[in-house]
Design an enzyme around this catalytic site. Structure first.
Site, PDB file in Angstrom:
ATOM      1  N   LYS A  11       0.788  -1.293  -0.091  1.00 34.53           N
ATOM      2  CA  LYS A  11       0.058  -0.003   0.005  1.00 34.53           C
ATOM      3  C   LYS A  11       0.911   1.412   0.007  1.00 34.53           C
ATOM      4  O   LYS A  11       1.906   1.274   0.148  1.00 34.53           O
ATOM      5  CB  LYS A  11      -0.939  -0.060   1.136  1.00 34.53           C
ATOM      6  CG  LYS A  11      -2.024  -1.237   1.328  1.00 34.53           C
ATOM      7  CD  LYS A  11      -2.802  -1.087   2.375  1.00 34.53           C
ATOM      8  CE  LYS A  11      -4.053  -2.289   2.225  1.00 34.53           C
ATOM      9  NZ  LYS A  11      -5.089  -2.088   3.299  1.00 34.53           N
ATOM     10  N   TYR A  51     -12.470  -2.173  -3.426  1.00 42.64           N
ATOM     11  CA  TYR A  51     -12.896  -2.378  -2.203  1.00 42.64           C
ATOM     12  C   TYR A  51     -14.420  -2.102  -2.098  1.00 42.64           C
ATOM     13  O   TYR A  51     -14.936  -1.866  -0.977  1.00 42.64           O
ATOM     14  CB  TYR A  51     -12.304  -1.456  -1.005  1.00 42.64           C
ATOM     15  CG  TYR A  51     -10.871  -1.471  -0.769  1.00 42.64           C
ATOM     16  CD1 TYR A  51     -10.555  -2.712  -0.106  1.00 42.64           C
ATOM     17  CD2 TYR A  51      -9.990  -0.833  -1.265  1.00 42.64           C
ATOM     18  CE1 TYR A  51      -9.433  -2.961   0.559  1.00 42.64           C
ATOM     19  CE2 TYR A  51      -8.347  -1.123  -0.700  1.00 42.64           C
ATOM     20  CZ  TYR A  51      -8.246  -2.243  -0.029  1.00 42.64           C
ATOM     21  OH  TYR A  51      -7.055  -2.584   0.519  1.00 42.64           O
ATOM     22  N   ARG A  87      -1.639 -14.299   4.787  1.00 46.78           N
ATOM     23  CA  ARG A  87      -2.266 -13.627   6.094  1.00 46.78           C
ATOM     24  C   ARG A  87      -1.456 -13.537   7.256  1.00 46.78           C
ATOM     25  O   ARG A  87      -1.662 -12.798   8.157  1.00 46.78           O
ATOM     26  CB  ARG A  87      -3.750 -14.104   6.078  1.00 46.78           C
ATOM     27  CG  ARG A  87      -4.383 -13.807   4.888  1.00 46.78           C
ATOM     28  CD  ARG A  87      -6.123 -14.105   4.960  1.00 46.78           C
ATOM     29  NE  ARG A  87      -6.984 -13.232   5.835  1.00 46.78           N
ATOM     30  CZ  ARG A  87      -7.285 -12.307   5.648  1.00 46.78           C
ATOM     31  NH1 ARG A  87      -7.188 -11.603   4.513  1.00 46.78           N
ATOM     32  NH2 ARG A  87      -8.021 -11.495   6.545  1.00 46.78           N
ATOM     33  N   ARG A 104       2.721  -6.207   9.213  1.00 48.71           N
ATOM     34  CA  ARG A 104       2.166  -5.132   9.865  1.00 48.71           C
ATOM     35  C   ARG A 104       2.564  -4.530  11.128  1.00 48.71           C
ATOM     36  O   ARG A 104       2.553  -3.432  11.492  1.00 48.71           O
ATOM     37  CB  ARG A 104       0.475  -5.547   9.936  1.00 48.71           C
ATOM     38  CG  ARG A 104      -0.106  -5.378   8.477  1.00 48.71           C
ATOM     39  CD  ARG A 104      -1.237  -5.979   8.756  1.00 48.71           C
ATOM     40  NE  ARG A 104      -2.251  -5.774   7.243  1.00 48.71           N
ATOM     41  CZ  ARG A 104      -3.320  -6.273   6.947  1.00 48.71           C
ATOM     42  NH1 ARG A 104      -3.722  -7.464   7.730  1.00 48.71           N
ATOM     43  NH2 ARG A 104      -3.936  -6.041   5.886  1.00 48.71           N
ATOM     44  N   ASN A 114      -1.919   0.283   6.624  1.00 39.54           N
ATOM     45  CA  ASN A 114      -1.560  -0.933   7.219  1.00 39.54           C
ATOM     46  C   ASN A 114      -0.715  -1.730   6.415  1.00 39.54           C
ATOM     47  O   ASN A 114      -0.368  -2.895   6.294  1.00 39.54           O
ATOM     48  CB  ASN A 114      -2.602  -1.747   8.018  1.00 39.54           C
ATOM     49  CG  ASN A 114      -3.549  -2.283   6.726  1.00 39.54           C
ATOM     50  OD1 ASN A 114      -3.425  -1.873   5.832  1.00 39.54           O
ATOM     51  ND2 ASN A 114      -4.406  -3.226   7.104  1.00 39.54           N
ATOM     52  N   HIS A 117      -2.313  -5.550   1.560  1.00 43.53           N
ATOM     53  CA  HIS A 117      -3.534  -6.334   1.535  1.00 43.53           C
ATOM     54  C   HIS A 117      -3.189  -7.675   1.136  1.00 43.53           C
ATOM     55  O   HIS A 117      -2.586  -7.797   0.187  1.00 43.53           O
ATOM     56  CB  HIS A 117      -4.254  -5.376   0.533  1.00 43.53           C
ATOM     57  CG  HIS A 117      -5.574  -6.394   0.019  1.00 43.53           C
ATOM     58  ND1 HIS A 117      -6.884  -6.437   0.791  1.00 43.53           N
ATOM     59  CD2 HIS A 117      -5.679  -7.202  -0.769  1.00 43.53           C
ATOM     60  CE1 HIS A 117      -7.629  -7.348   0.182  1.00 43.53           C
ATOM     61  NE2 HIS A 117      -7.077  -7.642  -1.019  1.00 43.53           N
ATOM     62  N   GLU A 128      -9.769 -11.016  -7.504  1.00 36.51           N
ATOM     63  CA  GLU A 128      -8.686  -9.920  -7.117  1.00 36.51           C
ATOM     64  C   GLU A 128      -7.497 -10.087  -8.227  1.00 36.51           C
ATOM     65  O   GLU A 128      -7.262  -8.887  -8.715  1.00 36.51           O
ATOM     66  CB  GLU A 128      -8.102  -9.799  -5.827  1.00 36.51           C
ATOM     67  CG  GLU A 128      -9.325  -9.231  -4.897  1.00 36.51           C
ATOM     68  CD  GLU A 128      -8.757  -9.505  -3.381  1.00 36.51           C
ATOM     69  OE1 GLU A 128      -9.838  -9.127  -2.498  1.00 36.51           O
ATOM     70  OE2 GLU A 128      -7.698 -10.017  -3.063  1.00 36.51           O
TER      71      GLU A 128
HETATM   72  P1  CMP Z   1      -7.393  -4.712   3.866  1.00 41.31           P
HETATM   73  O1  CMP Z   1      -6.711  -6.059   4.093  1.00 41.31           O
HETATM   74  O2  CMP Z   1      -6.795  -3.879   2.538  1.00 41.31           O
HETATM   75  O3  CMP Z   1      -9.054  -4.583   3.565  1.00 41.31           O
HETATM   76  C1  CMP Z   1      -9.962  -3.632   4.079  1.00 41.31           C
HETATM   77  C2  CMP Z   1      -9.022  -2.544   4.549  1.00 41.31           C
HETATM   78  O4  CMP Z   1      -9.906  -1.599   5.176  1.00 41.31           O
HETATM   79  C3  CMP Z   1      -8.049  -3.124   5.762  1.00 41.31           C
HETATM   80  O5  CMP Z   1      -7.093  -3.593   5.040  1.00 41.31           O
HETATM   81  C4  CMP Z   1      -7.733  -1.833   6.360  1.00 41.31           C
HETATM   82  O6  CMP Z   1      -6.700  -1.035   5.725  1.00 41.31           O
HETATM   83  C5  CMP Z   1      -9.036  -0.750   6.170  1.00 41.31           C
HETATM   84  N1  CMP Z   1      -9.847  -0.672   7.188  1.00 41.31           N
HETATM   85  C6  CMP Z   1     -10.278  -1.849   8.194  1.00 41.31           C
HETATM   86  N2  CMP Z   1     -10.821  -1.140   9.377  1.00 41.31           N
HETATM   87  C7  CMP Z   1     -10.407  -0.105   9.309  1.00 41.31           C
HETATM   88  C8  CMP Z   1     -10.782   1.130  10.221  1.00 41.31           C
HETATM   89  N3  CMP Z   1     -11.533   1.323  11.192  1.00 41.31           N
HETATM   90  N4  CMP Z   1     -10.500   2.366   9.862  1.00 41.31           N
HETATM   91  C9  CMP Z   1      -9.682   2.656   8.744  1.00 41.31           C
HETATM   92  N5  CMP Z   1      -9.455   1.563   7.777  1.00 41.31           N
HETATM   93  C10 CMP Z   1      -9.625   0.436   8.203  1.00 41.31           C
END
Ligand code: CMP
Length: 140
Positions: A11, A51, A87, A104, A114, A117, A128
Site C-alpha cells: 500500500k 474495495y 495472512r 504489519r 496498514n 492487503h 482480485e
Molecule cells: P485490507 O486487508 O486492505 O482490507 C480492507 C481494509 O480496510 C483493511 O485492510 C484496512 O486497511 C481498512 N480498514 C479496516 N478497518 C478500518 C478502520 N477502522 N479504519 C480505517 N481503515 C480500516
C-alpha cells in the site's frame, strides 16, 4: 496441502517509505513466490471498485482516497496454502494487534495505513488477481 495463488497489494504508506524490498523479503522468507508484480497508481474509482465489499463501512471513503493517494505495488503470490500463509505473514489488520515479526507489526502505521492487503479466500483471490493482471502476466 495445495498450491494456491493469492493477491497482494503493497500500500501507499509502504511504497512511500521505500519498504517494497523489505516486505518482499518477508514474503519470500515465508516460502511464497512472487509470480507477478507491478507498480501502479490507482484512481479513486478503481480503488472504490476493488474495495466495493466495504462500501457501507464508515471508513470506505478514507480507504479509497488513501489507496489512490500514491503508487502501490500489486502482486500475485504462489505457494502451499498461500492465502492463509500470506495472512499469517501480514499479521492482524490493526498493527497494535499484529504478532511479532509480521509485516504489519514491523511496518504498518495504523489500521487504515496498514502497509499490505492480502486476499481472504480462494474466490476473492481469483477475482482480485483477474482485476489487476492478465493471464499472460502470471509467470509461475
Ligand atoms: P485490507 O486487508 O486492505 O482490507 C480492507 C481494509 O480496510 C483493511 O485492510 C484496512 O486497511 C481498512 N480498514 C479496516 N478497518 C478500518 C478502520 N477502522 N479504519 C480505517 N481503515 C480500516
Amino acid at each position: 496441502m495445495a498450491v494456491q495463488r493469492t493477491f497482494s497489494i503493497i500500500k501507499p504508506d509502504a511504497t512511500r517509505r521505500n519498504l517494497t524490498g523489505a516486505i518482499n523479503a518477508k514474503i519470500e522468507a515465508a516460502g511464497l513466490r512472487i509470480i507477478a508484480q507491478k507498480r501502479i497508481h490507482m484512481t479513486a474509482a478503481q480503488a472504490g471498485h476493488f474495495y466495493a465489499v466495504h462500501k457501507a463501512r464508515p471508513f470506505y471513503g478514507e480507504l479509497c482516497a488513501f489507496m489512490a493517494s500514491e503508487p502501490v505495488v500489486v502482486q500475485v503470490l504462489e505457494g502451499e496454502e498461500a492465502i492463509a500463509k500470506y495472512r499469517e505473514v501480514m499479521g492482524a489488520t490493526d498493527p497494535a494487534e499484529a504478532a511479532a515479526g509480521t509485516i504489519r507489526k514491523d511496518f504498518a502505521l495504523s489500521k487504515g495505513e496498514n502497509s499490505v492487503h492480502g486476499s481472504d479466500a480462494p474466490e476473492t483471490a481469483a477475482e482480485e488477481i483477474a482485476y489487476f493482471f492478465a493471464g499472460l502476466e502470471l509467470v509461475g
